[in-house]
Design an enzyme around this catalytic site. Sequence first.
Site, short mmCIF file in Angstrom:
data_model
loop_
_atom_site.label_atom_id
_atom_site.label_comp_id
_atom_site.label_asym_id
_atom_site.label_seq_id
_atom_site.Cartn_x
_atom_site.Cartn_y
_atom_site.Cartn_z
N THR A 13 111.10 -14.80 -89.27
CA THR A 13 111.28 -15.82 -87.90
C THR A 13 111.99 -15.04 -86.72
O THR A 13 111.66 -14.89 -85.65
CB THR A 13 112.15 -16.88 -88.35
OG1 THR A 13 111.36 -17.79 -89.53
CG2 THR A 13 112.16 -17.85 -87.20
N LYS A 104 124.82 -14.65 -90.89
CA LYS A 104 126.18 -15.30 -90.58
C LYS A 104 126.89 -15.42 -91.90
O LYS A 104 128.26 -15.11 -92.13
CB LYS A 104 126.35 -16.64 -90.06
CG LYS A 104 125.28 -17.92 -90.54
CD LYS A 104 123.74 -17.65 -89.57
CE LYS A 104 122.72 -18.30 -90.20
NZ LYS A 104 122.21 -19.32 -89.74
N GLY A 186 110.54 -22.87 -89.60
CA GLY A 186 111.56 -21.47 -89.66
C GLY A 186 113.01 -21.68 -89.28
O GLY A 186 113.71 -21.03 -89.00
N LYS A 204 129.41 -20.31 -89.74
CA LYS A 204 129.42 -20.42 -88.17
C LYS A 204 130.94 -20.70 -87.85
O LYS A 204 131.50 -20.07 -86.71
CB LYS A 204 128.54 -21.08 -87.68
CG LYS A 204 127.05 -20.37 -88.06
CD LYS A 204 126.02 -21.57 -87.54
CE LYS A 204 124.61 -21.27 -87.92
NZ LYS A 204 123.65 -22.17 -88.08
P1 NDP Z 1 112.74 -14.90 -92.78
O1 NDP Z 1 112.94 -15.19 -94.39
O2 NDP Z 1 112.16 -15.58 -91.77
O3 NDP Z 1 112.81 -13.37 -92.98
C1 NDP Z 1 113.43 -12.49 -93.42
C2 NDP Z 1 112.62 -11.03 -93.31
O4 NDP Z 1 113.78 -10.21 -93.99
C3 NDP Z 1 111.44 -10.72 -93.89
O5 NDP Z 1 110.81 -9.87 -93.04
C4 NDP Z 1 111.43 -10.40 -95.21
O6 NDP Z 1 110.31 -9.58 -95.55
C5 NDP Z 1 112.75 -9.39 -94.75
N1 NDP Z 1 113.51 -9.05 -96.12
C6 NDP Z 1 114.31 -9.93 -96.93
N2 NDP Z 1 114.93 -9.40 -97.87
C7 NDP Z 1 114.26 -8.00 -97.84
C8 NDP Z 1 114.76 -7.08 -98.55
N3 NDP Z 1 115.43 -7.13 -99.56
N4 NDP Z 1 114.24 -5.64 -98.25
C9 NDP Z 1 113.56 -5.55 -97.06
N5 NDP Z 1 113.19 -6.71 -96.26
C10 NDP Z 1 113.52 -7.96 -96.66
O7 NDP Z 1 114.35 -15.15 -92.50
P2 NDP Z 1 115.02 -15.51 -90.90
O8 NDP Z 1 114.29 -14.70 -89.92
O9 NDP Z 1 114.81 -16.85 -90.69
O10 NDP Z 1 116.48 -15.35 -91.03
C11 NDP Z 1 117.04 -13.85 -91.17
C12 NDP Z 1 118.59 -14.05 -90.91
O11 NDP Z 1 118.69 -14.57 -89.64
C13 NDP Z 1 119.27 -14.61 -91.89
O12 NDP Z 1 120.50 -14.22 -92.30
C14 NDP Z 1 119.54 -15.93 -91.38
O13 NDP Z 1 121.02 -16.61 -91.71
C15 NDP Z 1 119.66 -15.83 -89.75
N6 NDP Z 1 119.35 -16.83 -88.77
C16 NDP Z 1 118.02 -17.37 -88.73
C17 NDP Z 1 117.98 -18.37 -87.81
C18 NDP Z 1 116.64 -18.98 -87.74
O14 NDP Z 1 116.31 -19.93 -86.81
N7 NDP Z 1 115.73 -18.84 -88.73
C19 NDP Z 1 118.99 -18.33 -86.79
C20 NDP Z 1 120.25 -17.68 -86.82
C21 NDP Z 1 120.09 -16.90 -87.73
P3 NDP Z 1 109.33 -10.19 -96.42
O15 NDP Z 1 108.66 -11.22 -95.43
O16 NDP Z 1 108.24 -8.85 -96.46
O17 NDP Z 1 109.61 -10.79 -97.59
N1 HSE Z 2 119.56 -22.60 -90.78
C1 HSE Z 2 120.03 -22.24 -89.33
C2 HSE Z 2 120.15 -23.54 -88.67
C3 HSE Z 2 119.52 -21.22 -88.58
O1 HSE Z 2 119.29 -24.67 -89.05
O2 HSE Z 2 121.17 -23.70 -87.77
C4 HSE Z 2 120.25 -21.00 -87.30
O3 HSE Z 2 121.76 -20.42 -87.59
#
Ligand code: NDP
Ligand code: HSE
Length: 443
Positions: A13, A104, A186, A204
């Site tokens: 995401t 975070k 997401g 946070k």
């Molecule tokens: P997703 O699950 O959507 O994406 C995670 C990504 O990381 C995928 O591409 C996954 O690969 C990859 N990944 C995970 N583990 C590994 C690994 N061991 N080695 C290589 N690649 C890996 O997560 P988000 O994008 O939602 O979240 C990512 C981070 O951002 C988290 O820390 C979350 O707390 C933070 N965050 C998220 C927000 C949101 O709105 N979603 C907002 C603010 C912060 P694959 O798909 O191939 O498994």
């Molecule tokens: N899971 C978190 C939320 C993502 O819903 O606020 C953004 O940090």
Amino acid sequence: MKPVTIGLLGLGTVGQGVANILTRNAAEIERRTGRSIRLTRAAVRNKAKAEALNLGIDITTDAQSLVSDPDIDIVCEAMGGDDPALSLLHSAIANGKHVITANKALIAVHGNELFRAASEKGVTIAFESAVAGGIPIIKALREGLTANRIEWLVGIINGTGNFILSEMAEKGRTFDDVLAEAQELGYAEADPTFDVEGIDAAHKLAIMASVAFGMPLQFDAVYTEGISQITREDVEFAEELGYRIKHLGVARRRKEGVELRVHPTLIPERRLLANVNGVMNAIVVHGDAVGPTLYYGAGAGSEPTGSAMVADIIDAVRCLDADPAHRVPTLAFQPDALTPHVMLDTANYQSAYYLRLHALDQPGVLATVTDIFGKLGISIEAILQKEPEMVGELSDDSIEVPNVPIILLTRRVREGLIETAIERIEALSTITQPVTRIRVESL
Ligand code: NDP
Ligand code: HSE
């Protein structure tokens, strides 16, 4: 000038949001930085899935090779979790990369050690996207409000939780149904209990409190309560009293010490925070000079979070050639000026309270309850007695005694006193269920 190269850990995401923004707004960003920024590599687990995005970048499953790649200038971590994210960030720092993360959980728990490592190596570590999605709250705390002594901040800082509470209140949807939608969109963490039990908000809050008050990160000091116990009944009773229930993070500096707490809270419906709905987040920050200020925006989602991460990339690019000592300090205060503050225990927190009791509908019950409050010196602000419910016990002559829900709002009081009052109330033979307690903030 040579382009600045970015390597992304994770292309889910958030990672995709970063990739989209860097591509779509490349020209606009270059006008701001004076340098072109190129995303060249991403590390994932499922290579085929990432390649299907057709981003025209190198995709690898060997994340370690990305953080040691001499052609990468800045590593952005959007994979989440502790392992391998923590060791990858340490490797990236050791290899002289600037590091940006949306994680975070990692910053709240391991931030102090990561900041030390980055400082020793003279590289930037930035985490705007880790707090409140697209809202530039870290920038505001660290730079815009830097003239102030920050007294308190209160915020809705979990998009998933706010989405659930809003949909339950506005559309009468069930908790599980809305959570499933938040996951599809997401918004939710990989483990959604982080969202609904307040752990994500606690991460946070710990980060914001450190930046606001100038103290090392202290995630363990955050008191955390989730939203899974909130019932439709409480939402409706709160509304009758002129309040909405929101899941708040509260960081307050009092002369006795600091309160760090995350919990469901009644807020007067006229307050701006009470009207922040859906995935939106909002934070009120009170500085001694400026007074209260409000920051509002999307708290989760691909491009809102990507917006914050790209902003950190741009800041890092602008400072690439700056003397590390002249960069804005990571936690807003000079590292040697960060001071551990006294953390108050929950008994010394101060708040007003909403209490819901279920009592047998008998004469004198209310008087007994108010007597308990009176003896403890707790002032009552409002009492609401609802219609009796026919679920009570049988009296001696086998007539059913109905239960009556009683709602009490107290004035601001020390939490230890409320705990004592609840204990005494629950010990009464006329009280038929455990007391529900929700804190109230008038803001
Ligand atoms: P997703 O699950 O959507 O994406 C995670 C990504 O990381 C995928 O591409 C996954 O690969 C990859 N990944 C995970 N583990 C590994 C690994 N061991 N080695 C290589 N690649 C890996 O997560 P988000 O994008 O939602 O979240 C990512 C981070 O951002 C988290 O820390 C979350 O707390 C933070 N965050 C998220 C927000 C949101 O709105 N979603 C907002 C603010 C912060 P694959 O798909 O191939 O498994
Ligand atoms: N899971 C978190 C939320 C993502 O819903 O606020 C953004 O940090």
